[in-house]
Each structure stands twice: as C-alpha cells, then as structure tokens.
Design a protein around this motif. Structure first.
Motif, mmCIF file in Angstrom:
data_model
loop_
_atom_site.group_PDB
_atom_site.id
_atom_site.type_symbol
_atom_site.label_atom_id
_atom_site.label_comp_id
_atom_site.label_asym_id
_atom_site.label_seq_id
_atom_site.Cartn_x
_atom_site.Cartn_y
_atom_site.Cartn_z
ATOM 1 N N VAL A 16 -3.174 -3.014 -7.617
ATOM 2 C CA VAL A 16 -3.413 -1.496 -7.012
ATOM 3 C C VAL A 16 -3.039 -1.097 -8.622
ATOM 4 C CG1 VAL A 16 -3.002 0.447 -5.242
ATOM 5 C CG2 VAL A 16 -2.956 -1.930 -4.673
ATOM 6 N N ALA A 40 1.006 -1.276 0.183
ATOM 7 C CA ALA A 40 -0.060 0.354 0.125
ATOM 8 C C ALA A 40 1.415 1.301 -0.254
ATOM 9 C CB ALA A 40 -0.869 0.053 1.130
ATOM 10 N N GLY A 55 1.132 3.439 -3.216
ATOM 11 C CA GLY A 55 0.330 4.461 -3.165
ATOM 12 C C GLY A 55 1.546 5.784 -2.878
ATOM 13 N N ASN A 92 -6.914 4.671 -2.833
ATOM 14 C CA ASN A 92 -6.262 3.255 -2.642
ATOM 15 C C ASN A 92 -6.736 1.181 -2.877
ATOM 16 O OD1 ASN A 92 -3.482 1.698 -2.733
ATOM 17 N ND2 ASN A 92 -2.415 2.887 -1.404
#
Lengths: 708, 708
Positions: free
Chosen positions: B553, B206, B210, B223
């Motif tokens: 992601v 993350a 992110g 995110n």
C-alpha cells in the motif's frame, strides 16, 4: 558411609559464609549523606510494608496450621501411621508444628533477603559513584549471596532439624514433616503475591503518572511514588523470591526424601532418605567457591564475571554429586541423572537468554515490530512469549525422560522415579548461586535509583545503567531456572503424593491416575482454569493498586504545585503507605484461591461418590503442566518486552539510515507500552504461578487424608 | 422404531430449505451499479484466494490420504478388523477414500459459505440503502442460514452415506469411516488457518497503513488494501468457520457412533449407533423453524430478533431429542443428558455475552483502563480474557459430570460415557442456527464496507453500523458455542480413541491413561506446549503477512500520488494477490505442526519402548484441556477489546463530566491498540485452536494402529 554430618557442617558453613559476606559488604563505603537519606527511606518503607504484610500472613498461617493439624489428625491417624504407634493427636501437633516452622523459616528468608539487599544497594551505589564498576559488581553479587546462602542454609537445617526432632525414622518421619513444605509454600505464595502486586503497582503507577502524564524522567525525586517504586523492588523481587526459593528447596527436598523411603526399603540402606540433603550440602560448597570467583573487571561486561562464577559452581556441583553418590554406594546411573539436572539448569539459562536478550532475534523482532506502533509490539511480544513454551517443555520433558530412564537402569525398585529426584537435587545444587544472581537484580536496580535521586548524574549513571541492564538479565535467568526446577520437581512431588496415598491406605501399589475417568479429566480442566483465573486476578490486582497510587500522586501534584517545580518535597511515606495498604488487601483473594480450590473440589467429589484422591492427582498434574506453560509465557514475554525497550535506550537499535532510534519516537513509545504490559506478567503473575504450582503439590501432599 | 429414514429426509429438507433461501435472497434488490462493482471485486478476490488455497490443500490432502491409508492398512489390518473379514488392503482404501470424501465435503462447505455470503452482503447493503433495517436483518440471517443448512446437511448425509456405503454393520463400520472425520479436520485446519491469517493480516495491514499512517477512515476506497480486507471477512470468517463446523459435526458424530457400538452390544438395539444422526436430524428441523422466526423490526435491536429465533430453535430441540430418545426406546436419563448439552450451549452464549459486550462490567473496565493509555488497556483486556477460562471450564466440567452421571443412571454398560455423547449431540442440534448467526457477522460487516466504499453515507451508514455491531456479538457468541462443543465432545472422542485401541488390540477392557507414568506426563506437557507454540506461529504469520500488505500500500501511495488525492484508483487486485500469496505460504507450517507432532512423538516413544498408545492418549487429553483454555483466553480477550472500542465509537462511554468520550482521544487511541491486538487472537489463533483440538482427536483416532 553416613554423610549426614556433612549436612550440618555445610549448613553451618553457609551461615558463616553469609556472616562473612555481611561484614564484607557493611564495612564498605556507604556514600554521601544524600544517598544515605534515600536508602534510609527505602529501608523504612520496606520494613513498614513487611511488618504489615507478615502480620496478615501470620494470622492466616496460624489459622491454616490449626486447620491442617485438625484435618490430618482426624483423618490420617487410623491408617498407615498407627502401625508405627503414632496417634491422631501425634500427627496433628507434629504436622501443625512443622507447618508453623516452615512458615516461620519462609518468612525469615523473605525478611533477610530484603534487609541485606537494601543495605547492599547503598554500598553498590557508593562504589559506582567512586567510578568502580568492578567493585560495584562485587558488592551487588555478595549482597545478593548473603540472602542466597542464608535461605538455603535455613531450608537445609530446617528440614534436617525437624527430621531428627521427629525421630529420624526413615520409614515414617518424612510423612510427619511434610507440613514444613506446605507452611513454607503457604507463606511464600502470600509473600510473592503481596510483594509482586506492590512492586509492579508502584512501578506502573510511578511510570504512568510521572513519565506519561507529568513528563518527568524515571526515578525523578519530584514523583511521590518513586520511593514506593524502589521499595517495591526490595519487597517484591528480594523478599518474594527469597520466600519462593526457600519453599522450592524445602518442598522438593521433602518430596525426594519420601521417594528415598522406597529405595531404603528395597536396599536396606537408610542413607537414601538423606541423600537429597547430602547432595545439597555439596551444592552449598560449590556455590561458595563460585561466588568467590565473581570479580568484576572495569573493562568487561559484568555478565562475563557472573558467568565465570556460575560455571565454576556448575563444574564443582558435578564433582560434588559424584562424591555424594559414590560414598552412599549409589549406582553411577544416579550420578548421571543428577548431571542431567545440572545440565537442565544450564539449558534453561541459555533458552531464557535467547528469548529475552536483545542480542538475539526474538527481542529484535519485537523492537522492529514496534516501528508500526504499540499494537504490533504487543502482538509480537505475545507471540515470542507463547513460543517459549515449546523449548521449555522440550527441555523439561527430555530431562524427565532421561533421568527416569537412567534411574531405571539401576535396577532398584523405585529407582526410575528416584532418578528424577536425583536430577531435581542436582539442579538445586547451584540454588545459592542462582539466588545471589537474582538478588543482584534489585540491588543494582535500587543502586541506579539511589544515584538518580541523589542527583549524581553523568558517568556514574552510565555505570549503574549498565549494571541495571545486567540485573534485568539475571532476573530473567533465575525465573527460567525456578520454572525448570518446578517442572522437574513436579514429577517427584506427584509420585510422593501417590506414595503417600498408598501408604495412608495401607496399600503397596500406587494407584493409577486415569485421565480417561471423568472426574480426573474435569479435575485437570479446572486446574488449568485455576492457573488462568489466578493470573487474571493477580494482574487485575496490580492494575487496581496502581490506580490508587496514581490518584495519590495526582493529588499531591495538585495540592502543592511546588512539587513539580522542585521546590518542595512530595510526601513519599504517604504514597508508600497507600500502596502497601492496597497491595495487601489485593493479596488475600488470589492467595486463598489455590489453597481452597483443591480442598473444595476434592471434598465435593468425595461427597458425590467420585474417586477424589485420583481426581485431585489429576488436578495437581494437569494444573502443574498448565502452570509451567503459562509461567513461561508470562515471564518470557515480560522479559522480552523489557529488553526491547532497553535495545532502544542503550542506543543499539538503528533506523534504516544507520542512526540510532531515539527516545520519545513512536518506536520507543511502543516499546514503553510493551514494557509496562510486561511488568505484571513477569513480576507478579509469572513468579506467583511458580509458587502456586508448588503449593498445589504441598497442599495435596499434606491433605491427602482428606481426599481418600 | 428405526428412524434412519429421518436422517435422509432431514438432510434432504435442509438442502431444499437452503435452495429456497438462496432463491429468496437472490431475487432481492442488488443495489446500485457502484455497489455491484464493489461486490464483484470482493467476489473475484475471494474466488481467486479460495482457488489458490484449495489447490494447495488438495495436494496436501491427497498426500495425506495415501499416507493414512498406507499406515492403517499396514498396521491395522491384522488385529481387530480381520475377524470381520476385512483385510489390510480393504482398510487402506476405505480409510483413504473416507479421508478424501471428508476433505472434499469440508472444502465444499467452505466454498458454499463464502459464495453465498458474498452474494448476500450486496443484498443486505441494498436493503439497508433503501432504509430497511428489518429487511437487512432478514437478508443477512437468511444468507447466513444457507451455508448453515448446506454444511450441516453435507455432514449428516456424508456420514450416513459413507456408513451405508461401507456396509452399515454397526459393529465394524464406524471404524472404517473415521477417516472421514480426519479428512474434514485436515482441510478445516488449513482453511481456517489460511483464511484466518489472510483476513487479519489484511485487516491489520489496512488499518495500520490507512488509519494510522495516512489518516484516512476505515474502508476508505483510497486504501489499496480495503478490498483485501473485505475479501478477508469472507474467506476467513465464512469459509474458515464453515469448514470448522463441518468437521466438528462430522467428527463428533462419528465419535458418538463408535460409543454407540457399546450400547448396541449391551442391548442388541442397533439403533444406538444411528442415534446421533437421528438427534441431529431433529436439530435441523428445529433450526429451520427458528430461522423462519427471525424477522427484524425497524424499531428494535436486531439482536432481539436473533434471540427469539434462537430460543425457538432451542425449545424445539428439546422436544426433538425427547422424541428421538423415546422412539429408539432410550431411558429418560439419556434425554436428560441431551438437555444438559442444549443448556450448556445457552450458558456459553450468556457467558460470552457477559465478557464481550459493553453492557457489562468486564468490557467497561477495559474501556475505563484505556483512559490511562494503551498499556493499561492491554493489561486489563488480558486479565479479562484469562478470567473467562474459569466460567468456561466450570460450565464444561459441570456439563460433563452431570451428563455422565445421568448416562450412568441408565444402568447400561457404556451408558455413562454415552451420556456425554448425548449431551454433545444435544448441543449440536442448534448448529445450523448458530452457523447462520455466525455468517450473519461477515455479511453485515461486508455490507457496511460496500456502503462505505460506494459513498452512500449518512443514515444508511447508521443502519449498517448497527448491524455490524450485532454481527460482532454473534461472531463472539458462536465462538463460545464452538469452544464448548469442542470441550464437551473431547471426552467422547477420547473414549472413542480408547475403545478403538482396545478393539484393535482385541481386548475388551479399555486401558487406563495413567498420568503418573512419565511418558503420559511428558506427552501432556508437550501437548500444551504445542497449543502455545501453534498460537505463536499463527499470530506471527499474521504479523508477517500484514507487513507485506503495508509495504504494497505504501508503494502504491508513493508510486501514484493521485490515489491519496482521490483522483486515481489504487490497484486493489494486486493487494489482494500479495496478501493471498503471503497468507498461503504462512499457512503451511502451523498446519503441519499438529498433524506431525503426535506422529513424531508417538513413533519416538514407541521405538524407545514406552507405552506409546497411552502417552498419545495423554497428549490428546491434556492438549485438549490446554487448547480449550487458551482458545477461551484468545477469543474472549479479542472480543472484549473489540467492543471496548465500540463502546466509545457508539458514543455510550462517558467522560467524568457526562459528555461522550470522543474519537481520536487518548482513550479511543488506546482502545484501537487493544482491538488491533485482539484481531489475530480472536480471528486467527483462537478459532484455529478449535480445529487443532478436534484434529488431534481425529488424527489419533485414525492413526491409533501406529501407536500400538
């Protein structure tokens, strides 16, 4: 048949061979005046550093010699040795003198290694400047071999000399010469620490203030720290490793001789005590032939030439140990154990190559992880380093179990343990060659620096870059070798300690080292903590020293803007001086730590009524295990980070679209971070732990009377 | 006087107290619908992960139970136990059943910990949203205490229940219930590994995709990995640590009971076997009072409130162990040993605070080193982590020597070793409180995340940020505690192993574990290598899993540009799913490693004619030492890096001109790198090593018949 004459002969041959190599290197072209000027500054800085360093070490060594002599004289005299008519005073002066002799030889080894390497790097640069890769390789390996042979000859002649000087009685004399090993380790620890801190502080400082802050390339003459950096390679890698391997060979030799006593008592054949020396004499001869086989070719990787020479030396060593074993009348099983040792060194070379060269998966994984930045580069490199502990342990463990088993097949009392000694001696046979490969590293590194600073660019730089990359590899390999030799030797040194305790107590049975006793367990725990704490202190020392250099270079940049413009020269000597002063200050505490820890713990446990001799044995053994594993982690992660950067810089790492990863990208910057982190790991803390392990062995061996 | 009724009573009280806390937490305000929505997603993700994880673990556990039953049934039956009329089949089913019971209880502990913590974090966030720091503190500590008390009750009632179910014969029954400890460790290892890999992979993934790539803040709802990150805190820190501490208390209890047998045989007082349980019963009562003392104040650091409660629990524990000891008729020396254990936990809390809080020098040094970039940040943090090994070892070593000495003063046979058991039990008394503090961490962390994602900013965020910082500290402290308890317990578990080997062999003397025997030395070497290799595999698993999340992601950002614009919601569930699948795959290999290694080594050495039982003892003991030191390094460097970053982010670190160091400077970026590197160190590898150490103890204890 008595082969002791071979020890003297081989020692002499090694010295003559080194003299021949010196003549060979020195008569070669020494380059342009600009190059000579730079080499002169490096020599000047290195000599200045060593002079200060050895002055400090000399004081420490004399104090230690007196203290050691007093302790063993007062405590060791009444027991085992007095049966042979040796009084406390007799033990005291002999041990103190042996200590000083070992310390002196160790110091000489360091100085020789450094001096010849500085002389060679200029010639290596000059050869490269004339476009000859093959000649540059020859100069570098021969320059490296000078110190290799002189160091090994010194250790062989030193141990043999003091053995005969102290009477040459196979039953007692080994106990009197152990001070030699301790003296050697004592000096080696400080030499390796001081040099290691100096070299990496200069390296980190020069990089951080030059490459990162000022944006100028590596080895750029505008950087005031650049000479200090080049000096560092010589005083850290050459002088430090020289002293380190001198003490390895000396300490392991003496340990093996003590084990030989058991075989002598069991068989009546006194040749067993000298067997370790004879094996190493054959190793010298094998290594000489190996070195002569190294001839670089212009269209071939220099690594291939080195490998040919190495395997020649390995093959001849096997033949040599066979002859030694047969002449002494040894069982073929002992020959087998020796071969195990030789093969162990080959296995370690392969393992180290696998984990630290960018041809293989581990380094490539680190390089790939660098695509997402410095954090993933560090995490990945840490994992690779930690992973290497397992193959290292399996190799050493298998070699120990096998050589022990083979030694046991001889059926002689003490044969099994002597099997591990034979393996250690087998491994050490190629030591002169390995030392030559090791010194090859800083010579080529410095040649590269000389070329860069003298402003000779282009094609020449390509040649020295290539040599430098090979030098990185050989340096990593020799660390793997040194580590395995420490591991293999550890067991024989423990046994020597236990034999000595039994001897001093006048017992025939060696004591058990019972880990389930609380003091032994706590001793082991504290020993591993010592390894961690020592690493922390060594790493911190580099950081603190580096910050001193950074301040100085910044100050110079600020005081004279002409430096960055390239119109005025920075004050190299001042940077060298500041690094030296800071580095030497930082060497004292980590150096005294492993010397004083076992003494304090041992005396405390003795006074509180615990079995101190046993607890110290636990301290020694568990500490050795912890040290081997920590050193494997530090050395290999450092080597892998270094080559992950090289993987990009040689243009071999590709982006997804097939183009090479460029310098100054995020990926490259991440690998630079990894390389910088790895520097104190692999060149300060890691190699210092090798010495620490062996120092623990020699100090407990010598000071055994204190713990009884 | 028989105090065994107290065990049942205290267990019951703990359960009732936990139910009271649940009611207390659940009836509090549960925030806005937006907050409830987020908490709902976290719960969903966590439940989905745990369901998959425990399905895998259940299969492994059943296979292991059958295998363990078969081994001890076939090999262990004929020796020590048959004198008591217990056949091979009888041992087999009892051990297998105990294993499954331990595994089940460990699993339940993990689930409870996770479930209550998810429920509590919403209430904690709601309390903070209403502006009440003090109420938020109360909710967080009470939510944490639920799992603390349920887990401890489960371990106490589980061990006591199975003890009475299997006949309650103080001489034999402890041997039959050891499977309970092994089952618990087995599940704890996989739970901690799976959760630890999940949580840090999600965290790293993350952050990297992110904060670093997309430039959006932490916990930003755009995110896709952010829910996975929050889920991770629950399944890693809560479920993992819950299973871990359940097994600690269970395994150490059983080990202490086995040592109690010796005292029973020497004194005829059967109460000694139950003494460990009684001590812990008092610990529960002391911890309940401690928890009720924690009341946050709005104008005071929450850490002070926690400390008040902790020291109340410590004080009452000392009184409790005094009563327990006096009623059983124990010597005052044993009470002293128990106090040593309690004080050890206090010492470890201080040491951990010193090395990981930015009020002290070590973290400030790391922050200062960050001024020259990421490389110096990493080098400095590594040095701090390595350094902590020394105070840790000295504390544990001193506690062992002292409690052993005190136990010896009782003059009872086996009293010295039982002194270390009393210290361990003393230390474990405050376990429920420590567990509550530990779970406090992820609850406040999640509360912070819920606030951020629900878009409640400003003053509220300040409150949860402050809570979060305290949570970081409590998490670090509990790791120090867990490590010291592992170290202290290690010695008693070794002795339990040796007692069991002697019992199975029908001998009255325990064997020596002689480190100077080659197989013991090699066993020790391989055990430390196992610790390193295991750490490497765990760290690598995090990296590989993180790369899967990053890909996902990125894919979502690319597939729907509306996500980054904030107009459409990312597919959180898919990210959770991918992390879960990858994390669980990665958990298998490192989980099986410590289970299979001692079996393979032990059987190999047995077949080749070595003393396998002794070599495995060396493996266990040296491996434990290596594990404690490695875990201290990993935990503390990770904690220190984390808080070096916090030092800047709280605005407390200053530039030379006195202004605070800002975010997004070079210095701050360097601390972010350090924090990311520290994540897998302190939350995956480090805590997993705690479990590994204890698993080695329980597996060797149970499978002792295999090595004889």
């Amino acid at each position: 048949m008595d082969l002791s004459w071979l020890v003297w002969t081989a020692g002499l041959i090694a010295v003559l061979f080194a003299l021949y190599l010196i003549r060979d290197v020195m008569r070669r072209d020494s380059g342009t005046p600009a190059m000579q000027d730079i080499a002169g500054r490096i020599l000047e800085g290195a000599v200045a550093f060593l002079r200060r360093q050895y002055r400090t070490i000399a004081i420490l060594a004399v104090v230690a010699a007196v203290a050691v002599g007093a302790v063993v004289g007062l405590l060791g005299g009444e027991r085992g040795l007095e049966a042979y008519g040796i009084t406390g005073i007799g033990i005291a002066w002999r041990t103190a003198l042996a200590f000083l002799a070992g310390a002196l030889c160790s110091g000489i080894s360091g100085v020789i290694g450094m001096y010849i390497s500085v002389k060679s790097n200029l010639r290596c640069a000059a050869a490269a400047a004339k476009g000859g890769l093959s000649e540059a390789v020859t100069v570098a390996i021969r320059g490296g071999a000078v110190s290799g042979f002189l160091i090994v000859a010194l250790s062989l002649l030193g141990v043999a000399g003091i053995y005969y000087m102290y009477g040459g009685n196979p039953e007692v004399t080994p106990h009197l010469i152990i001070g030699f090993g301790f003296g050697a380790s004592f000096v080696a620890l400080f030499a390796q620490l001081g040099g290691g801190i100096y070299t990496k502080a200069a390296d980190m400082g020069a990089d951080l203030v030059g490459k990162v802050e000022a944006g100028i390339p590596e080895d750029d003459p505008r950087n005031a720290a650049v000479i200090a950096d080049l000096v560092g390679d010589n005083v850290g890698d050459c002088a430090g490793r020289g002293a380190d391997l001198f003490e390895s060979t000396a300490a392991e030799n003496i340990g093996a001789m003590i084990l030989g006593i058991t075989l002598y008592l069991a068989t009546g054949n006194a040749a067993w005590v000298l067997f370790p020396l004879v094996v190493r004499a054959f190793g010298i001869l094998a290594s000489i032939v190996g070195i002569m086989f190294v001839r670089g070719k212009d269209n071939e990787s220099p690594m291939n030439a080195l490998n040919r020479g190495y395997f020649t030396a390995v093959g001849l060593s096997i033949i040599g140990i066979f002859i030694a074993n047969q002449t002494i009348g040894g069982d073929l099983w002992l020959f087998g154990a020796g071969v195990i040792g030789i093969l162990t060194s080959v296995a370690m070379v392969f393992i180290t190559q696998y984990y630290t060269e960018f041809r293989y998966k581990p380094v490539q994984e680190i390089a790939n992880a660098s695509r997402t930045g410095a954090a993933t580069n560090i995490v990945s490199g840490t994992a690779v380093g930690l992973e290497t502990a397992m193959p290292t342990a399996i190799t050493i463990g298998a070699a120990l179990l096998l050589s022990y088993w083979m030694g046991g097949q001889t059926g002689i009392a003490g044969g099994a343990v002597f099997g591990t000694a034979a393996a250690t001696m087998g491994m050490l046979m190629t030591c002169p060659f390995i030392l030559a490969m090791d010194t090859f590293g800083p010579i080529t590194d410095n040649a590269n620096g000389v070329i860069e600073m003298a402003g000779v660019g282009g094609k020449v730089r390509k040649i020295t870059d290539r040599l430098d990359a090979v030098g990185n590899t050989t340096k990593a390999l020799t660390k793997g070798y040194a580590l395995a030799s420490a591991g293999l030797a550890a067991f024989l040194l423990f046994e020597a300690y236990l034999e000595r305790v039994a001897f001093l107590r006048g017992e025939t049975e060696m004591m058990a080292v019972d880990l389930s006793r609380i003091e032994v367990f706590v001793g082991g725990l504290l020993a591993v903590a010592l390894v961690y704490f020592f690493s922390a202190v060594a790493i911190k020392a580099v950081g603190r020293t580096a910050s001193k250099i950074i301040e100085e270079v910044r100050r110079q940049f600020k005081a004279d803007p002409g430096i960055l413009a390239g119109t005025s020269r920075p004050d190299y000597a001042r940077a060298v001086d500041i690094t030296a002063a800071a580095g030497l200050r930082e060497m004292i505490f980590p150096g005294l730590l492993p010397v004083l820890s076992p003494i304090v713990l041992g005396v405390f446990l003795k006074l509180t009524g615990y079995d101190s001799a046993m607890a110290i044995a636990g301290f020694l053994m568990v500490g050795t295990i912890g040290g081997i594993m920590m050193a494997a982690y530090l050395n290999n992660s450092g080597g892998a980070w270094d080559n992950a950067k090289k993987y990009i810089e040689t243009g071999e790492m590709l982006e997804k679209d097939g183009s090479p990863v460029l310098k100054h990208t995020v990926t490259h910057a991440a690998t630079v971070v990894g390389d910088t982190v790895g520097d104190p790991f692999k060149d300060t803390a890691g190699p210092s732990i090798h010495v620490l392990i062996k120092l623990l062995s020699t100090i407990t061996l010598v000071l055994a009377p204190l713990f009884i």
